[in-house]
Design a protein around this motif. Structure first.
Motif, short mmCIF file in Angstrom:
data_model
loop_
_atom_site.label_atom_id
_atom_site.label_comp_id
_atom_site.label_asym_id
_atom_site.label_seq_id
_atom_site.Cartn_x
_atom_site.Cartn_y
_atom_site.Cartn_z
N PHE A 150 42.72 -15.88 39.32
CA PHE A 150 42.00 -15.05 38.37
C PHE A 150 41.62 -15.94 37.19
CE2 PHE A 150 46.39 -14.79 37.21
CZ PHE A 150 46.51 -14.39 35.89
N TRP A 151 41.10 -15.39 36.11
CA TRP A 151 40.54 -16.19 35.01
C TRP A 151 41.50 -17.25 34.50
CZ3 TRP A 151 42.51 -16.94 30.20
CH2 TRP A 151 43.56 -16.10 29.81
N TRP A 152 42.80 -17.02 34.60
CA TRP A 152 43.83 -17.91 34.08
C TRP A 152 43.68 -19.33 34.64
CZ3 TRP A 152 47.00 -17.99 30.16
CH2 TRP A 152 48.15 -18.76 30.18
N THR A 153 43.06 -19.46 35.80
CA THR A 153 42.79 -20.77 36.39
C THR A 153 42.13 -21.71 35.39
OG1 THR A 153 42.51 -19.78 38.57
CG2 THR A 153 41.44 -21.91 38.21
N TRP A 154 41.33 -21.15 34.49
CA TRP A 154 40.50 -21.93 33.56
C TRP A 154 41.10 -22.02 32.16
CZ3 TRP A 154 37.18 -24.49 36.32
CH2 TRP A 154 36.69 -23.94 37.50
N ARG A 155 42.37 -21.71 31.99
CA ARG A 155 42.98 -21.67 30.65
C ARG A 155 42.91 -23.01 29.93
NH1 ARG A 155 46.62 -21.85 34.54
NH2 ARG A 155 48.40 -23.28 34.45
N HIS A 156 42.92 -24.12 30.64
CA HIS A 156 42.84 -25.43 29.98
C HIS A 156 41.39 -25.81 29.66
CE1 HIS A 156 47.06 -25.96 30.72
NE2 HIS A 156 46.88 -25.80 32.02
N GLN A 157 40.46 -25.35 30.49
CA GLN A 157 39.05 -25.69 30.29
C GLN A 157 38.40 -24.86 29.17
OE1 GLN A 157 40.46 -25.22 33.36
NE2 GLN A 157 40.43 -27.38 33.97
N LEU A 158 38.87 -23.63 28.96
CA LEU A 158 38.29 -22.79 27.91
C LEU A 158 38.31 -23.48 26.55
CD1 LEU A 158 39.63 -19.27 28.96
CD2 LEU A 158 37.23 -19.93 28.83
N PRO A 159 39.47 -23.94 26.05
CA PRO A 159 39.48 -24.60 24.74
C PRO A 159 38.71 -25.91 24.73
CG PRO A 159 41.74 -24.09 25.46
CD PRO A 159 40.82 -23.74 26.58
N ALA A 160 38.79 -26.67 25.83
CA ALA A 160 38.07 -27.96 25.88
C ALA A 160 36.57 -27.75 25.80
CB ALA A 160 38.45 -28.72 27.15
N LEU A 161 36.06 -26.77 26.52
CA LEU A 161 34.62 -26.49 26.48
C LEU A 161 34.20 -25.95 25.12
CD1 LEU A 161 34.22 -25.00 30.05
CD2 LEU A 161 33.05 -27.04 29.18
N ALA A 162 35.01 -25.07 24.54
CA ALA A 162 34.70 -24.52 23.22
C ALA A 162 34.66 -25.64 22.18
CB ALA A 162 35.73 -23.46 22.82
N GLU A 163 35.61 -26.54 22.26
CA GLU A 163 35.64 -27.67 21.32
C GLU A 163 34.44 -28.59 21.50
OE1 GLU A 163 38.52 -31.46 20.63
OE2 GLU A 163 39.51 -29.50 20.75
N ALA A 164 33.91 -28.65 22.72
CA ALA A 164 32.74 -29.49 23.01
C ALA A 164 31.42 -28.81 22.63
CB ALA A 164 32.73 -29.87 24.48
N GLY A 165 31.49 -27.58 22.08
CA GLY A 165 30.28 -26.91 21.61
C GLY A 165 29.67 -25.91 22.56
N PHE A 166 30.47 -25.38 23.48
CA PHE A 166 29.97 -24.40 24.43
C PHE A 166 30.63 -23.04 24.22
CE2 PHE A 166 29.39 -28.48 26.54
CZ PHE A 166 28.08 -28.38 26.97
N ARG A 167 29.96 -22.02 24.68
CA ARG A 167 30.55 -20.69 24.78
C ARG A 167 31.17 -20.63 26.17
NH1 ARG A 167 27.42 -14.84 24.85
NH2 ARG A 167 29.30 -13.54 24.77
N ALA A 168 32.46 -20.76 26.24
CA ALA A 168 33.17 -20.80 27.52
C ALA A 168 33.66 -19.40 27.86
CB ALA A 168 34.34 -21.78 27.43
N VAL A 169 33.32 -18.94 29.06
CA VAL A 169 33.72 -17.61 29.51
C VAL A 169 34.27 -17.74 30.93
CG1 VAL A 169 32.92 -15.29 30.11
CG2 VAL A 169 31.96 -16.46 28.11
N ALA A 170 35.49 -17.25 31.11
CA ALA A 170 36.10 -17.17 32.44
C ALA A 170 36.17 -15.71 32.82
CB ALA A 170 37.49 -17.80 32.43
N MET A 171 35.57 -15.36 33.95
CA MET A 171 35.56 -13.96 34.36
C MET A 171 36.50 -13.74 35.54
SD MET A 171 31.88 -13.46 36.36
CE MET A 171 32.25 -11.86 37.08
N ASP A 172 37.01 -12.53 35.63
CA ASP A 172 37.70 -12.09 36.83
C ASP A 172 36.66 -11.52 37.77
OD1 ASP A 172 40.32 -12.75 36.09
OD2 ASP A 172 40.68 -10.79 35.17
#
Length: 184
Positions: A51-73
């Motif tokens: 589920f979305w939790w797979t991307w828990r490490h990528q969400l902050p990294a992408l946000a810090e890189a200037g993206f709107r990071a969204v992980a959906m179920d």
């Protein structure tokens, strides 16, 4: 399989972190998302049985890189609706493109893993104007995958769970048997 205890924010899938949780409507269903950051949309699609939790490490990294990071179920998973039908690849791909639209974005970079990668390929073919970029991990192009599944016994055996999902009722029974031990 033991899920984490509810944190009071809507169930076990809304785990606390630097992200925010909310639900969006798309393609006749409700989808749970975790999001953070501002900028061009990157929509993250999990595999099975994740589920979305797979991307828990990528969400902050992408946000810090200037993206709107969204992980959906995806449909039927985590905090998203579990509808009686609509689990075919075309409909699931329309869920994804519908979420892009519901988020008010003109397009998105899709990042998919495993089955999420298959659906990302499908969404890119069905709605190419909504897919700005495509990143797929652990899933070949669908035509190559189909060819391998039909012609290569070792590949067909390795993907036997996919064939198993084609049988009515049996996959659901197997997945919930023994307190979801197979999923665990």
């Amino acid at each position: 399989m033991t899920l984490p205890e509810s944190n009071g924010n809507g169930g076990p899938v809304r785990l606390d972190g630097p992200w925010t949780h909310r639900d969006v409507a798309a393609n006749g269903a409700r989808f749970h998302i975790a999001e953070m950051g501002d900028g061009p949309l990157v929509l993250l699609l999990h595999g099975f049985p994740q589920f979305w939790w797979t991307w828990r490490h990528q969400l902050p990294a992408l946000a810090e890189a200037g993206f709107r990071a969204v992980a959906m179920d995806l449909r039927g998973v985590g905090g998203s609706d579990r509808t009686p039908r609509g689990y075919d690849p075309a409909n699931l791909a329309l869920d994804i493109t519908g979420v892009i639209r519901s988020l008010g974005e003109p397009d998105a970079a899709l990042v998919g893993h495993d089955m999420g990668g298959y659906l990302a390929w499908t969404a890119a073919v069905m709605r190419p104007k909504l897919v700005r970029r495509l990143v797929v991990s652990s899933m070949p192009h669908p035509r190559r995958w189909r060819s391998a599944m039909l012609s290569d016994f070792a590949q067909s055996r390795a993907g036997s769970h996919i064939w198993g999902f084609q049988r009515p009722w049996l996959p659901e029974r197997q997945l919930v048997a023994d307190d979801a031990a197979l999923v665990g």
